[in-house]
Design an enzyme around this catalytic site. Sequence first.
Site, PDB file in Angstrom:
ATOM      1  N   ARG A   1      30.210  10.780   6.823  1.00  0.00           N
ATOM      2  CA  ARG A   1      29.846  11.257   8.167  1.00  0.00           C
ATOM      3  C   ARG A   1      28.778  12.353   8.081  1.00  0.00           C
ATOM      4  O   ARG A   1      27.617  12.129   8.350  1.00  0.00           O
ATOM      5  CB  ARG A   1      31.108  11.761   8.892  1.00  0.00           C
ATOM      6  CG  ARG A   1      30.963  11.870  10.411  1.00  0.00           C
ATOM      7  CD  ARG A   1      30.173  13.046  10.919  1.00  0.00           C
ATOM      8  NE  ARG A   1      30.727  14.349  10.557  1.00  0.00           N
ATOM      9  CZ  ARG A   1      30.116  15.501  10.817  1.00  0.00           C
ATOM     10  NH1 ARG A   1      28.940  15.520  11.416  1.00  0.00           N
ATOM     11  NH2 ARG A   1      30.659  16.650  10.425  1.00  0.00           N
ATOM     12  N   ASP A   2      29.175  13.530   7.638  1.00  0.00           N
ATOM     13  CA  ASP A   2      28.251  14.662   7.580  1.00  0.00           C
ATOM     14  C   ASP A   2      27.074  14.355   6.653  1.00  0.00           C
ATOM     15  O   ASP A   2      25.942  14.762   6.900  1.00  0.00           O
ATOM     16  CB  ASP A   2      29.021  15.900   7.099  1.00  0.00           C
ATOM     17  CG  ASP A   2      28.284  17.200   7.374  1.00  0.00           C
ATOM     18  OD1 ASP A   2      27.289  17.163   8.118  1.00  0.00           O
ATOM     19  OD2 ASP A   2      28.707  18.249   6.855  1.00  0.00           O
TER      20      ASP A   2
ATOM     21  N   HIS B   1      33.475  25.159   3.685  1.00  0.00           N
ATOM     22  CA  HIS B   1      32.479  24.083   3.808  1.00  0.00           C
ATOM     23  C   HIS B   1      31.125  24.723   3.474  1.00  0.00           C
ATOM     24  O   HIS B   1      30.540  25.404   4.308  1.00  0.00           O
ATOM     25  CB  HIS B   1      32.505  23.532   5.248  1.00  0.00           C
ATOM     26  CG  HIS B   1      31.526  22.437   5.508  1.00  0.00           C
ATOM     27  ND1 HIS B   1      31.916  21.172   5.883  1.00  0.00           N
ATOM     28  CD2 HIS B   1      30.177  22.402   5.469  1.00  0.00           C
ATOM     29  CE1 HIS B   1      30.830  20.417   6.072  1.00  0.00           C
ATOM     30  NE2 HIS B   1      29.767  21.154   5.825  1.00  0.00           N
TER      31      HIS B   1
ATOM     32  N   HIS C   1      27.159  24.726   2.058  1.00  0.00           N
ATOM     33  CA  HIS C   1      25.910  24.007   1.794  1.00  0.00           C
ATOM     34  C   HIS C   1      25.215  24.694   0.625  1.00  0.00           C
ATOM     35  O   HIS C   1      25.402  25.892   0.391  1.00  0.00           O
ATOM     36  CB  HIS C   1      25.032  23.994   3.045  1.00  0.00           C
ATOM     37  CG  HIS C   1      25.489  23.001   4.052  1.00  0.00           C
ATOM     38  ND1 HIS C   1      24.646  22.083   4.638  1.00  0.00           N
ATOM     39  CD2 HIS C   1      26.711  22.754   4.579  1.00  0.00           C
ATOM     40  CE1 HIS C   1      25.332  21.325   5.485  1.00  0.00           C
ATOM     41  NE2 HIS C   1      26.591  21.718   5.460  1.00  0.00           N
TER      42      HIS C   1
ATOM     43  N   CYS D   1      19.976  19.682   5.467  1.00  0.00           N
ATOM     44  CA  CYS D   1      20.308  20.712   6.449  1.00  0.00           C
ATOM     45  C   CYS D   1      19.133  20.809   7.409  1.00  0.00           C
ATOM     46  O   CYS D   1      18.042  21.238   7.026  1.00  0.00           O
ATOM     47  CB  CYS D   1      20.538  22.047   5.752  1.00  0.00           C
ATOM     48  SG  CYS D   1      20.849  23.368   6.919  1.00  0.00           S
TER      49      CYS D   1
ATOM     50  N   ASN E   1      25.196  19.465   1.893  1.00  0.00           N
ATOM     51  CA  ASN E   1      26.528  19.793   1.366  1.00  0.00           C
ATOM     52  C   ASN E   1      26.548  19.875  -0.149  1.00  0.00           C
ATOM     53  O   ASN E   1      25.804  19.187  -0.827  1.00  0.00           O
ATOM     54  CB  ASN E   1      27.506  18.688   1.787  1.00  0.00           C
ATOM     55  CG  ASN E   1      27.616  18.555   3.276  1.00  0.00           C
ATOM     56  OD1 ASN E   1      28.167  19.417   3.928  1.00  0.00           O
ATOM     57  ND2 ASN E   1      27.082  17.477   3.823  1.00  0.00           N
TER      58      ASN E   1
END
Length: 303
Positions: free
Chosen positions: A16-17, A208, A210, A241, A250
């Site tokens: 997803r992300d 979470h 990055h 990003c 990520n």
Amino acid sequence: MSSLPKQVKIVEVGPRDGLQNERENVPAEIKIELVNRLTTAGFQNIEAAAFVSPKWVPQMATSAEVMAAIKRKPGVIYSALTPNMQGFEAALAAKADEVVIFGSASEAFSQKNINCSIAESIARFEGVAKAAKENGIRLRGSISCAFGCPYQGEVPLDAVADVVGRMRDLGCDEIDIADTIGVATPRKTQAVMERAIREFRVDGLSGHFHDTYGQALANIYASLEVGIAIYHSSVSGLGGCPYAKGATGNVATEDVLYMMQGLGIETGIDLDIVVDAGQFISQFLNRKGASRAGNAIAAKRAA
């Protein structure tokens, strides 16, 4: 040295992300294959879909198809992002095990992104939260820009704590503290996490991170030191990003797993299968994966 958790949960967000910002269309069958490979690897939680407007996120238009076709393993949580009731209804129909709502810790980011205040944005999720509880679906809250914002810079600790409290009051089972633009460093990470722990139980908080400035693994280690035992990562480091030009997104799952192995921390995940999944999706996208551990392991095998 403080003792580290004996085991951690890794939430795989690649499908997803990781894929949502890809410009080239990734067909449903590739996403299904990726989720199935990740299920086989042993993840307890996979973020597989987003029920958002295809106008804004075209890559997620196949979410219902993906959720219908994946091979589900009992006990695995398959999550979907749901920004509103329409998204929630679609997630419910798709049999999502968990729905994800999101807000920002930065007032400037909230205004720029969704044209409303943080308080207003969280209030919009009351219906989704209530419906999730009524339907016995897990509810996860995600807090973006908890360590820094592309518009306002520093984000006060109290601002993060305020959103954690609001997410808690909505009934979230888990709350993600996200470094959306990847600016955090270890001491800052610990300060933010320690503040969040005062508002919500430590075993329900996740990191979470990055990797924009190459600090993600160091920040995960810093979070382990204060007792955080849930982390989000993306296979092959998928995901750009959008707020930091040319930045990686990520932290790569393979790199996180390699570090956890070295620390003797249990994840229940097979690193070799994750490396294969990373190579699979990177080959489809026609580029080298962003995971250093994944690339090193793949190169060693090929030697």
